[in-house]
Design a protein around this motif. Structure first.
Motif, mmCIF file in Angstrom:
data_model
loop_
_atom_site.group_PDB
_atom_site.id
_atom_site.type_symbol
_atom_site.label_atom_id
_atom_site.label_comp_id
_atom_site.label_asym_id
_atom_site.label_seq_id
_atom_site.Cartn_x
_atom_site.Cartn_y
_atom_site.Cartn_z
ATOM 1 N N CYS A 79 38.973 49.511 35.589
ATOM 2 C CA CYS A 79 39.022 48.419 34.598
ATOM 3 C C CYS A 79 38.168 47.232 35.034
ATOM 4 O O CYS A 79 37.648 46.497 34.187
ATOM 5 N N CYS A 92 45.148 49.082 32.270
ATOM 6 C CA CYS A 92 45.309 50.490 31.858
ATOM 7 C C CYS A 92 46.602 51.134 32.341
ATOM 8 O O CYS A 92 46.923 52.242 31.924
ATOM 9 N N CYS A 152 48.085 48.804 37.273
ATOM 10 C CA CYS A 152 46.984 48.000 36.742
ATOM 11 C C CYS A 152 47.478 47.271 35.490
ATOM 12 O O CYS A 152 48.094 47.871 34.603
ATOM 13 N N CYS A 187 42.688 47.726 38.181
ATOM 14 C CA CYS A 187 42.186 48.840 38.982
ATOM 15 C C CYS A 187 40.654 48.796 39.009
ATOM 16 O O CYS A 187 40.029 48.055 38.241
HETATM 17 ZN ZN LIG Z 1 43.039 49.850 35.011
#
Ligand SMILES: [Zn+2]
Ligand SMILES: [Zn+2]
Length: 254
Positions: free
Chosen positions: A78, A61, A58, A75
């Motif tokens: 997020c 994050c 991602c 992701c």
């Molecule tokens: Zn993420």
């Protein structure tokens, strides 16, 4: 001297004594204690056991993806809610194997692991380190510092700082409120538990304004702690806040 004798001798020694022994005795694998060529290395059989995180992941994050979804892919978590930090990266997945390395580092005085771990982190977060102005460890409350004697995040931050140009700001953040342990709390409870737990040390206020901060911690679990820190750094005028941890919890994809 037998390998077992070398290992027990090393574990019995103080940090200073161990450093001296390290310079005389052969370097040992961080995973199993086998003799290796260079200090701070893993042997050939331990290396594949450790889950190092690499792309694809991602963009925000750093959660590893099973397949490449493109450079800026986010992701599910997020996409639903962007964290307070800009990006987070970690060297290792927090699993049974890495826990056996991290717990002695955290609680058992294996502070000598910081050098190797910092190098892994600098590799995992190369982009973040290159853009950082300040490297800031997540602080411990003095009560915890008193019982543990050292802040593992500071040791990692110092080791990461050696790998780049950014300035180490060891006491920029303070943990002003005692929050107890985060263990056993779910994400929402963790967030409210650490809210307002941190503040910026007055002597760093001017140095922080407009700077890109690389926040360093040992393990990223739900992200509640680093988000609380990021919020305080944001309010203090930081331009961006990125997060670099030694390991992170990775939840199976839903
Ligand atoms: Zn993420
Ligand atoms: Zn090994």
């Amino acid at each position: 001297m037998g390998l077992v004798a070398v290992m027990s001798l090393k574990s019995l020694c103080t940090v200073a004594g161990r450093r001296l022994l390290d310079s005389i005795l052969p370097p040992l694998c961080l995973g199993c204690g086998e003799i290796v060529e260079t200090p701070g290395a893993l042997c050939a059989s331990c290396w594949p056991d450790f889950s190092f995180i690499s792309a694809p992941h991602c963009a925000c994050c750093g959660t590893p993806f099973a397949e490449d979804l493109g450079e800026n892919a986010l992701c599910v978590s997020c996409l639903g809610r962007r964290p307070r930090f800009r990006r987070a990266r970690a060297a290792l997945v927090y699993d049974a194997r890495s826990r056996r390395l991290i717990l002695p580092f955290k609680h058992g005085d294996r502070t000598d692991l910081a050098r190797a771990c910092g190098a892994w982190m600098a590799r995992a977060g190369g982009d973040l380190l290159a853009e950082a102005d300040l490297i800031v460890p997540v602080p411990l409350h003095w009560r915890r510092l008193f019982t543990r004697r050292y802040n593992q995040a500071l040791l990692l931050a110092r080791s990461v700082a050696r790998q780049g140009e950014a300035r180490l700001a060891p006491d920029l953040l303070r943990r002003s409120r005692w929050t107890g342990s985060q263990a056993g709390l779910v994400a929402k409870q963790r967030r409210s538990n650490v809210r307002e737990a941190f503040d910026v040390h007055p002597r760093w206020r001017r140095a922080l304004a407009g700077k890109t901060v690389l926040l360093v911690d040992d393990v990223l679990t739900t992200g509640a702690t680093v988000e609380a820190c990021a919020r305080v750094l944001d309010r203090g005028g930081a331009r961006h806040v990125d997060v670099l941890t030694l390991a992170r919890v990775v939840r199976p994809a839903l």
